[in-house]
Design an enzyme around this catalytic site. Structure first.
Site, PDB file in Angstrom:
ATOM      1  N   ARG A 124       0.819  -1.236   0.000  1.00  0.00           N
ATOM      2  CA  ARG A 124       0.000   0.000   0.000  1.00  0.00           C
ATOM      3  C   ARG A 124       0.845   1.274   0.000  1.00  0.00           C
ATOM      4  O   ARG A 124       0.395   2.335   0.424  1.00  0.00           O
ATOM      5  CB  ARG A 124      -0.992   0.016   1.162  1.00  0.00           C
ATOM      6  CG  ARG A 124      -1.962  -1.152   1.126  1.00  0.00           C
ATOM      7  CD  ARG A 124      -3.118  -0.952   2.084  1.00  0.00           C
ATOM      8  NE  ARG A 124      -4.031  -2.064   1.997  1.00  0.00           N
ATOM      9  CZ  ARG A 124      -3.908  -3.181   2.720  1.00  0.00           C
ATOM     10  NH1 ARG A 124      -2.944  -3.304   3.593  1.00  0.00           N
ATOM     11  NH2 ARG A 124      -4.781  -4.159   2.572  1.00  0.00           N
ATOM     12  N   LYS A 146       2.609  11.471 -11.462  1.00  0.00           N
ATOM     13  CA  LYS A 146       1.800  10.595 -12.320  1.00  0.00           C
ATOM     14  C   LYS A 146       2.557   9.282 -12.521  1.00  0.00           C
ATOM     15  O   LYS A 146       3.691   9.287 -13.010  1.00  0.00           O
ATOM     16  CB  LYS A 146       1.547  11.243 -13.678  1.00  0.00           C
ATOM     17  CG  LYS A 146       0.409  12.247 -13.679  1.00  0.00           C
ATOM     18  CD  LYS A 146       0.059  12.656 -15.095  1.00  0.00           C
ATOM     19  CE  LYS A 146      -1.091  13.658 -15.106  1.00  0.00           C
ATOM     20  NZ  LYS A 146      -1.352  14.163 -16.470  1.00  0.00           N
ATOM     21  N   GLU A 188       8.946  18.956 -24.712  1.00  0.00           N
ATOM     22  CA  GLU A 188       8.171  19.271 -23.505  1.00  0.00           C
ATOM     23  C   GLU A 188       8.558  20.648 -22.965  1.00  0.00           C
ATOM     24  O   GLU A 188       7.732  21.366 -22.406  1.00  0.00           O
ATOM     25  CB  GLU A 188       8.372  18.193 -22.423  1.00  0.00           C
ATOM     26  CG  GLU A 188       8.002  16.764 -22.861  1.00  0.00           C
ATOM     27  CD  GLU A 188       6.501  16.549 -23.091  1.00  0.00           C
ATOM     28  OE1 GLU A 188       5.685  17.401 -22.693  1.00  0.00           O
ATOM     29  OE2 GLU A 188       6.145  15.515 -23.705  1.00  0.00           O
ATOM     30  N   LYS A 224       6.363  23.423 -14.196  1.00  0.00           N
ATOM     31  CA  LYS A 224       5.558  22.254 -13.828  1.00  0.00           C
ATOM     32  C   LYS A 224       5.230  22.271 -12.336  1.00  0.00           C
ATOM     33  O   LYS A 224       4.117  21.950 -11.939  1.00  0.00           O
ATOM     34  CB  LYS A 224       6.275  20.964 -14.225  1.00  0.00           C
ATOM     35  CG  LYS A 224       5.433  19.742 -13.886  1.00  0.00           C
ATOM     36  CD  LYS A 224       5.653  18.591 -14.778  1.00  0.00           C
ATOM     37  CE  LYS A 224       4.784  17.418 -14.336  1.00  0.00           C
ATOM     38  NZ  LYS A 224       5.003  16.213 -15.103  1.00  0.00           N
ATOM     39  N   GLU A 234      -5.095  17.100 -11.634  1.00  0.00           N
ATOM     40  CA  GLU A 234      -5.565  17.463 -12.983  1.00  0.00           C
ATOM     41  C   GLU A 234      -7.074  17.668 -13.069  1.00  0.00           C
ATOM     42  O   GLU A 234      -7.752  17.102 -13.935  1.00  0.00           O
ATOM     43  CB  GLU A 234      -5.106  16.424 -14.025  1.00  0.00           C
ATOM     44  CG  GLU A 234      -5.111  17.004 -15.429  1.00  0.00           C
ATOM     45  CD  GLU A 234      -4.459  16.105 -16.468  1.00  0.00           C
ATOM     46  OE1 GLU A 234      -3.307  15.694 -16.262  1.00  0.00           O
ATOM     47  OE2 GLU A 234      -5.114  15.823 -17.473  1.00  0.00           O
ATOM     48  N   ARG A 238      -3.853  21.691 -14.665  1.00  0.00           N
ATOM     49  CA  ARG A 238      -2.791  20.764 -15.073  1.00  0.00           C
ATOM     50  C   ARG A 238      -2.959  20.310 -16.524  1.00  0.00           C
ATOM     51  O   ARG A 238      -2.018  19.825 -17.144  1.00  0.00           O
ATOM     52  CB  ARG A 238      -2.715  19.576 -14.097  1.00  0.00           C
ATOM     53  CG  ARG A 238      -1.496  18.707 -14.341  1.00  0.00           C
ATOM     54  CD  ARG A 238      -1.183  17.751 -13.201  1.00  0.00           C
ATOM     55  NE  ARG A 238      -0.061  16.898 -13.555  1.00  0.00           N
ATOM     56  CZ  ARG A 238       0.579  16.115 -12.704  1.00  0.00           C
ATOM     57  NH1 ARG A 238       0.238  16.087 -11.434  1.00  0.00           N
ATOM     58  NH2 ARG A 238       1.578  15.355 -13.120  1.00  0.00           N
ATOM     59  N   ASN A 242      -0.737  19.181 -21.004  1.00  0.00           N
ATOM     60  CA  ASN A 242      -1.061  18.317 -22.147  1.00  0.00           C
ATOM     61  C   ASN A 242      -1.135  19.118 -23.446  1.00  0.00           C
ATOM     62  O   ASN A 242      -1.629  18.620 -24.468  1.00  0.00           O
ATOM     63  CB  ASN A 242      -2.415  17.614 -21.925  1.00  0.00           C
ATOM     64  CG  ASN A 242      -2.376  16.711 -20.709  1.00  0.00           C
ATOM     65  OD1 ASN A 242      -1.324  16.209 -20.342  1.00  0.00           O
ATOM     66  ND2 ASN A 242      -3.520  16.537 -20.065  1.00  0.00           N
ATOM     67  N   HIS A 245      -0.805  17.653 -26.876  1.00  0.00           N
ATOM     68  CA  HIS A 245      -0.813  16.198 -26.715  1.00  0.00           C
ATOM     69  C   HIS A 245      -2.029  15.510 -27.331  1.00  0.00           C
ATOM     70  O   HIS A 245      -1.969  14.318 -27.606  1.00  0.00           O
ATOM     71  CB  HIS A 245      -0.702  15.808 -25.236  1.00  0.00           C
ATOM     72  CG  HIS A 245       0.701  15.935 -24.699  1.00  0.00           C
ATOM     73  ND1 HIS A 245       1.393  17.124 -24.697  1.00  0.00           N
ATOM     74  CD2 HIS A 245       1.543  15.012 -24.163  1.00  0.00           C
ATOM     75  CE1 HIS A 245       2.597  16.931 -24.161  1.00  0.00           C
ATOM     76  NE2 HIS A 245       2.718  15.662 -23.838  1.00  0.00           N
ATOM     77  N   HIS A 249      -0.800  12.712 -29.399  1.00  0.00           N
ATOM     78  CA  HIS A 249      -1.096  11.307 -29.069  1.00  0.00           C
ATOM     79  C   HIS A 249      -1.750  10.608 -30.246  1.00  0.00           C
ATOM     80  O   HIS A 249      -1.507   9.430 -30.511  1.00  0.00           O
ATOM     81  CB  HIS A 249      -2.030  11.204 -27.858  1.00  0.00           C
ATOM     82  CG  HIS A 249      -1.314  11.259 -26.543  1.00  0.00           C
ATOM     83  ND1 HIS A 249      -0.195  10.518 -26.279  1.00  0.00           N
ATOM     84  CD2 HIS A 249      -1.572  11.959 -25.412  1.00  0.00           C
ATOM     85  CE1 HIS A 249       0.208  10.769 -25.054  1.00  0.00           C
ATOM     86  NE2 HIS A 249      -0.596  11.647 -24.505  1.00  0.00           N
ATOM     87  N   HIS A 262       7.594  10.307 -29.078  1.00  0.00           N
ATOM     88  CA  HIS A 262       6.547  11.076 -28.399  1.00  0.00           C
ATOM     89  C   HIS A 262       6.728  12.585 -28.602  1.00  0.00           C
ATOM     90  O   HIS A 262       5.805  13.289 -29.017  1.00  0.00           O
ATOM     91  CB  HIS A 262       6.574  10.725 -26.902  1.00  0.00           C
ATOM     92  CG  HIS A 262       5.652  11.543 -26.063  1.00  0.00           C
ATOM     93  ND1 HIS A 262       4.290  11.343 -26.033  1.00  0.00           N
ATOM     94  CD2 HIS A 262       5.886  12.606 -25.239  1.00  0.00           C
ATOM     95  CE1 HIS A 262       3.732  12.226 -25.221  1.00  0.00           C
ATOM     96  NE2 HIS A 262       4.680  13.008 -24.731  1.00  0.00           N
TER      97      HIS A 262
END
Ligand code: GLY
Length: 350
Positions: A124, A146, A188, A224, A234, A238, A242, A245, A249, A262
């Site tokens: 956990r 993330k 980025e 960031k 997010e 946030r 993206n 993206h 993507h 990417h």
């Protein structure tokens, strides 16, 4: 352009303020060799790396630990899987890891995302440190918490927000990175400059990237940090991380379409989301970064991949747009409108 980064000592600590989950991000050349001064390694430590990362990096970290085990996963996105998760977890079980022990990711985004997710789940939650070795992970994915694996063909579909206890960023490690991977990470930073930092964008425009890489990393991390502190999970802000993206993507995931990385796809996704007035400046910077690859686009496939097979008309998506450098707007558009904008823009660049 960036084959060998010139040596310049920096030492900067950035504090990520997230209440009880706050942590320091330390940017310092050579810090991998003094990791034990910054991390609690006086316990059992699992050092996770991948087969593409120079072995000396994980070894350097392991040698500073009281009791280290190194776990090497295969290089590539395929390790962000239940199999990758099982391999690390099994190694921890085999070596009797307890909740008081810790794991360290030494690698790029795949290693960081996977290791962080295992750390979030093992007993956990056990302590997780991140030592990113690629520019993309040093600039973006190693901070912010993330973590995820891919499942059922969907990227990052199973994961958790789980913050590291500390992040050590050693720009010296970029010396072993191929040029294309440097460009991959720069995408980025350009993304963050466009939404939030005019001065960073001007560094890209007017200065040598190689000699200013430490400042590019630090400025990106500070952007960031500001965003994550305001919106860790997010819920809204946030989403600006993206930027580019959605289409990026789509291009990246549309099968057989391209072999682009990417960052190369994100760079293409950024262009249509910038106002026409600033596009020439953006394209010039992307070219300078080695990020301008106009390919044969298959818009049907891109639309499918960008919106996860949802119906491409009628449904709404929040996208970030940049009208002037350093400022952003979040706006809601229909899926088909986003695709039309991207198509008109990118096809016009042929
Ligand atoms: N890389 C995007 C984010 O961390 O939210």
């Amino acid at each position: 352009m960036l084959r060998m980064l010139k040596y310049r000592v920096v030492g900067m600590t950035i504090r990520m303020n997230l209440g009880k989950d706050s942590y320091n991000i330390i940017v310092e050349r050579g810090i991998i060799a003094t990791a034990d001064k910054h991390l609690n390694l006086n316990r059992r430590v699992l050092v996770v790396t991948d087969s593409g990362v120079p072995k000396t990096y994980a070894k350097t970290v392991a040698e500073q630990c009281k009791d280290a085990v190194i776990c090497i996963v295969e290089q590539g996105e395929g390790s962000k899987s239940l199999e990758g998760f099982a391999k690390i977890t099994q190694t921890m079980l085999d070596h009797g890891f307890s909740r008081k022990d810790c794991v360290i990711a030494v690698g790029g985004g795949v290693v960081g995302d996977l290791t962080g997710f295992v750390a979030s789940a093992y007993m956990r939650g056990i302590d997780f440190y991140n030592i990113p070795t690629t520019l993309l992970s040093q600039i973006d994915s190693s901070i912010g918490g993330k973590t995820a694996i891919n499942f059922g063909g969907v990227k990052n579909i199973v994961g958790a927000f789980y913050q590291p206890k500390k992040v050590l960023i050693d720009p010296e490690l970029l010396k072993t990175l191929p040029q294309r991977q440097i460009s991959n990470g720069l995408a980025e930073a350009v993304k963050m400059a466009l939404t939030s930092d005019k001065e960073l964008f001007e560094i890209f425009e007017n200065k040598d990237i190689e000699t200013n890489i430490d400042e590019i990393i630090s400025r990106s991390l500070n952007i960031k940090k500001d965003v994550v502190e305001q919106d860790e999970k997010e819920a809204g802000l946030r989403k600006i991380l993206n930027f580019g993206h959605t289409i990026g993507h789509g291009i990246e995931s549309s099968e057989n379409l391209s072999e682009l990385y990417h960052g190369e796809c994100v760079a293409l996704g950024i262009i249509p989301m910038c106002d026409e007035k600033i596009r020439p400046r953006v394209i010039k910077v992307l070219k300078k970064c080695g990020l301008y690859n106009i390919i044969d686009f298959d818009w049907e496939k891109i639309a499918k991949a960008a919106f996860h097979d949802k119906k491409a008309d009628g449904e709404l998506v929040t996208v970030t747009i940049v009208k002037e450098v350093g400022n952003f707007e979040l706006t809601t558009m229909r899926f088909d409108e986003v695709i039309d904008i991207a198509k008109n823009c990118l096809e016009g660049l042929r």
